[in-house]
Write an enzyme that holds these catalytic residues in place. Structure first.
Site, PDB file in Angstrom:
ATOM      1  N   CYS A  24      51.212 -39.850  46.593  1.00  0.00           N
ATOM      2  CA  CYS A  24      51.615 -38.596  45.961  1.00  0.00           C
ATOM      3  C   CYS A  24      51.297 -38.690  44.471  1.00  0.00           C
ATOM      4  O   CYS A  24      52.034 -39.329  43.722  1.00  0.00           O
ATOM      5  CB  CYS A  24      53.111 -38.376  46.181  1.00  0.00           C
ATOM      6  SG  CYS A  24      53.641 -36.733  45.736  1.00  0.00           S
TER       7      CYS A  24
ATOM      8  N   CYS B  97      52.619 -32.332  50.821  1.00  0.00           N
ATOM      9  CA  CYS B  97      52.715 -32.835  49.451  1.00  0.00           C
ATOM     10  C   CYS B  97      54.112 -32.620  48.880  1.00  0.00           C
ATOM     11  O   CYS B  97      54.369 -31.648  48.180  1.00  0.00           O
ATOM     12  CB  CYS B  97      51.674 -32.212  48.535  1.00  0.00           C
ATOM     13  SG  CYS B  97      51.656 -33.062  46.946  1.00  0.00           S
TER      14      CYS B  97
END
Length: 404
Positions: free
Chosen positions: A348, A165
């Site tokens: 994201c 991430c």
């Protein structure tokens, strides 16, 4: 009864990628025999740790029992792999077992190299040093955020390695800034972001929005800076300013009251030190079929795969059907007759404040790939609700069950 030593499909890792693939394989028309090698008794939904660190959820909301997500008919080997022997189709476990396979799926996740930054590991959980990359530290992030006062400095870092991430280092910074705004002291606390990169985000459409967010909060961004040392008791962080070739130009020391540090990350050691690794240590797979380039009966997905996409759970959701389809093709035909291809899709969800989120979705070529019929480069409350409620529900109830 003697322990079984051979399985048709062996999956290394029982995280997001491993469980999703196992569930999909077991739901196939002619399901193969599947064994999952995973040491942990707990399964974590890690995307929630940003919101745990911001005081939105208790840490317990992100964890369930691993046993509840082992698919029906699959065998759980509660152990961890320490060595691969792809030439002989077998793996070695820490418990001393040798497990043989017909097909191997590598989904061990990513390794957090806390030790690579001197002083970081020893300082975590005290002196205001924290990281949402660990379950036990996310609550401390919230504690430190609440203790910030006028005159304090909060530092946020990103390493030069790939990380799971890639937006997480920034998300907690924006939430900290918004928390200070709510308390009326945002203009009295210094917020600094240190990144080895030269842009705030790799895709211009989303970078433009984030630059406005940074301006709104008065965040000071330091490009080409990487955390090199943490002096916890002194509350000092040492950064290296580097040139484009990675040479250190200067060492800079910054004092802090809060330091959110993101550790360097790499493929697990047993991958790096094996014949399946590429030059960078990741599993050497074809980026479209996710099949190993030298060992056709090996596939990989998730954070340890040597694919140039962002390492996110959303990427896994798109990779898993490709791995399952192609593995079953190989099993049935001895070759990929009609392979599925992964296009590098990743997502994201960039939280930019309480109730605000920019949903960045893109492919291998960094082209935006929106899933919704509106402009997702803008901050939206609806997308924040998606992250807070919808995505966790989809994860536990559909994705890990092989249904989405």
């Amino acid at each position: 009864m003697a322990e079984k030593t051979h399985y048709e499909v062996v999956i290394v890792g029982g995280g997001t990628a491993g469980i999703t693939v196992a569930a999909r394989l077991r739901r196939a028309k002619n399901p193969p025999e599947v064994a999952i090698i995973e040491p942990s008794t707990k399964h974590y939904y890690q995307p929630l740790w940003t919101l745990v660190g911001a005081g939105v959820f208790p840490p317990e909301a992100s964890v369930r029992d691993e046993a509840d997500y082992i698919p029906p008919g699959a065998t759980w080997i509660q152990d961890r792999v320490v060595a691969l022997d792809p030439d002989n189709d077998r793996v070695q476990t820490a418990g001393g077992r040798t497990i043989e396979y017909d097909y191997l799926v590598l989904a061990p996740g990513i390794q957090l190299d806390w030790d690579k930054i001197p002083g970081l590991k020893e300082s975590l959980g005290k002196y205001g040093v924290t990281s949402n990359y660990a379950y036990e530290l996310a609550p401390y992030t919230w504690q430190v955020m609440q203790q910030l006062k006028p005159g304090d400095r909060a530092l946020f870092t990103q390493p030069s390695t790939p990380v799971k991430c890639g937006g997480a280092p920034q998300k907690i910074m924006y939430l900290t800034a918004d928390h200070l705004r709510r308390r009326g002291i945002l203009d009295q606390v210094e917020i600094h972001f240190f990144t080895p990169g030269v842009v705030i985000f790799g895709i211009p459409e989303f970078a433009r929005t984030l630059e406005k967010v940074i301006e709104r909060y008065g965040i000071q961004v330091h490009f080409r800076h990487e955390l090199a040392e943490v002096r916890g008791p002194q509350q000092e962080a040492v950064f290296h300013l580097k040139d484009e070739q990675g040479n250190v130009l200067e060492e800079r020391v910054h004092r802090f009251n809060m330091l959110h540090a993101v550790p360097p990350q790499s493929a697990p050691n047993f991958i790096k030190h094996s014949k399946v690794a590429n030059a960078e240590g990741w599993v050497d797979v074809d980026k479209y079929t996710l099949q190993h380039v030298r060992y056709p009966n090996i596939f990989a997905l998730g954070d340890a795969a040597g694919t140039p996409n962002a390492k996110t759970g959303a990427a896994v959701r798109k990779q898993a059907p490709v791995v399952v389809h192609n593995l079953l093709q190989l099993r049935e035909h001895g070759a990929l007759v009609n392979p599925k291809h992964y296009n590098g899709y990743s997502s994201c969800p960039l939280v930019t404040g309480y109730g605000k989120l920019v949903l960045a979705e893109f492919d291998y070529d960094n082209r935006p790939m929106p899933s919704f019929p509106f402009d997702t480069t803008k901050e939206r409350y609806s997308m924040y609700l998606l992250k807070k409620y919808v995505l966790p529900w989809l994860y536990w109830n559909l994705m890990l069950r092989g249904k989405a």
